[in-house]
Write an enzyme that holds these catalytic residues in place. Structure first.
Site, short mmCIF file in Angstrom:
data_model
loop_
_atom_site.label_atom_id
_atom_site.label_comp_id
_atom_site.label_asym_id
_atom_site.label_seq_id
_atom_site.Cartn_x
_atom_site.Cartn_y
_atom_site.Cartn_z
N LYS A 15 5.32 -5.83 5.13
CA LYS A 15 6.22 -6.99 5.04
C LYS A 15 6.80 -7.17 3.64
CE LYS A 15 3.07 -10.01 6.07
NZ LYS A 15 1.82 -9.23 6.17
N ARG A 90 1.18 -19.05 8.66
CA ARG A 90 0.01 -18.29 9.11
C ARG A 90 -0.89 -19.08 10.05
NH1 ARG A 90 -2.03 -13.94 4.78
NH2 ARG A 90 -0.14 -13.96 3.57
N ARG A 129 -3.49 0.62 -2.04
CA ARG A 129 -2.34 -0.16 -2.50
C ARG A 129 -2.52 -0.47 -3.98
NH1 ARG A 129 -0.41 -5.55 0.56
NH2 ARG A 129 -2.43 -6.43 -0.03
N ARG A 163 -5.01 -5.17 -6.39
CA ARG A 163 -5.10 -6.61 -6.25
C ARG A 163 -6.56 -7.02 -6.11
NH1 ARG A 163 -0.88 -8.80 -1.81
NH2 ARG A 163 -2.80 -9.70 -1.00
N ARG A 174 -9.49 -11.35 5.35
CA ARG A 174 -8.06 -11.62 5.53
C ARG A 174 -7.58 -11.12 6.88
NH1 ARG A 174 -6.68 -8.29 0.90
NH2 ARG A 174 -4.50 -8.39 1.49
P1 ADP Z 1 -1.80 -10.40 2.54
O1 ADP Z 1 -0.73 -10.51 3.59
O2 ADP Z 1 -2.16 -8.99 2.26
O3 ADP Z 1 -2.97 -11.27 2.81
P2 ADP Z 1 -0.32 -12.08 0.67
O4 ADP Z 1 0.18 -11.70 -0.65
O5 ADP Z 1 0.67 -12.47 1.72
O6 ADP Z 1 -1.19 -10.86 1.15
O7 ADP Z 1 -1.36 -13.31 0.54
C1 ADP Z 1 -2.43 -13.24 -0.36
C2 ADP Z 1 -3.32 -14.46 -0.19
O8 ADP Z 1 -2.59 -15.65 -0.49
C3 ADP Z 1 -3.90 -14.71 1.19
O9 ADP Z 1 -5.06 -13.94 1.46
C4 ADP Z 1 -4.22 -16.20 1.11
O10 ADP Z 1 -5.36 -16.45 0.31
C5 ADP Z 1 -3.02 -16.72 0.35
N1 ADP Z 1 -1.92 -17.08 1.26
C6 ADP Z 1 -0.71 -16.46 1.34
N2 ADP Z 1 0.05 -17.04 2.25
C7 ADP Z 1 -0.68 -18.03 2.81
C8 ADP Z 1 -0.45 -18.98 3.82
N3 ADP Z 1 0.72 -19.02 4.50
N4 ADP Z 1 -1.43 -19.85 4.11
C9 ADP Z 1 -2.58 -19.85 3.45
N5 ADP Z 1 -2.88 -18.97 2.49
C10 ADP Z 1 -1.95 -18.06 2.16
#
Ligand code: ADP
Length: 219
Positions: A15, A90, A129, A163, A174
């Site tokens: 994404k 989410r 990654r 990361r 996750r």
């Molecule tokens: P990934 O999709 O690999 O989990 P992201 O960069 O999208 O990576 O998100 C990293 C972290 O940021 C998530 O594991 C969560 O802790 C937080 N996060 C991101 N987007 C949300 C969301 N919409 N709601 C709650 N927490 C979020």
């Protein structure tokens, strides 16, 4: 009316990589809640510290805080042509908050792009990654998308790092949260006729081409 795209899919489904490419090409704003949180996590502030604990443990940030960050972002000048949401919503409350935010503005979701990738493939992609230490939105993969010079970002030359939430424990948390809380949202959007499904096992350029067709309204 500006375009509103939602990119949904399991961790590692591409994404962020694709949203970066499309945003540049079509002057759309790439709104990644993960990137918004990581920017705050760099600060030595109470909120920065709190987010660091939650995110690095692979947990979800509370819905209210997440939706507030998005609300603060979606009227920025760079969002005028349209927005790609990456990693938001989410959860059910976040999806409701997004509908409310868009409703208040007389807007609606244009398309939900579902990046379809099996769990095993997703997990395989996360360990190799690497991200730029200065800007985590510059994303690499040691095998599928390596930097030109090993260990350094192509864009700004900064060192590449893993990361903090790409550890096996945080990855499992996750991915589980995604399957339990986020995947059901895709079904809900599907029943609203909004979902375009994409085979995310393809290589990066193949997926980009499919997305370009979608954005240009050819499919
Ligand atoms: P990934 O999709 O690999 O989990 P992201 O960069 O999208 O990576 O998100 C990293 C972290 O940021 C998530 O594991 C969560 O802790 C937080 N996060 C991101 N987007 C949300 C969301 N919409 N709601 C709650 N927490 C979020």
């Amino acid at each position: 009316m500006r375009k509103i795209f939602l990119f949904m899919g399991i961790q590692g489904s591409g994404k962020g990589t694709q949203a970066n490419r499309l945003a540049d090409r079509y002057s759309l704003a790439h709104v990644s809640t993960g990137d918004l949180f990581r920017a705050v996590m760099k600060e030595q502030s109470p909120l920065g510290n709190e987010l660091r604990e939650i995110v690095n443990a692979g947990q979800l940030v509370p819905d209210d805080l997440t939706s507030r960050m998005v609300r603060d972002r979606i009227d920025d000048p760079d969002t005028q042509q349209g927005v790609i949401f990456d990693g938001y919503p989410r959860t059910v409350p976040q999806a409701e908050a997004l509908d409310a935010m868009l409703g208040e503005r007389g807007e609606a979701i244009s398309r939900v792009v579902f990046f379809d990738l099996p769990r095993e493939k997703a997990v395989e992609r996360l360990e190799p990654r690497r991200v730029c230490s200065v800007n985590n939105a510059h994303i690499y993969h040691l095998v599928n998308n390596p930097p030109k010079q090993e260990g350094f970002c192509d864009i700004d030359g900064a060192a590449l790092i893993q990361r903090a939430d790409d550890t096996p424990e945080a990855i499992t948390k996750r991915v589980d949260a995604y399957l339990q809380e986020t995947l059901p949202l895709v079904d809900a959007y599907e029943s609203r006729g909004l979902v375009a499904k994409l085979d995310a096992t393809g290589d990066i350029s193949t997926v980009t081409r499919q997305l370009e067709d979608m954005v240009e309204g050819n499919v």
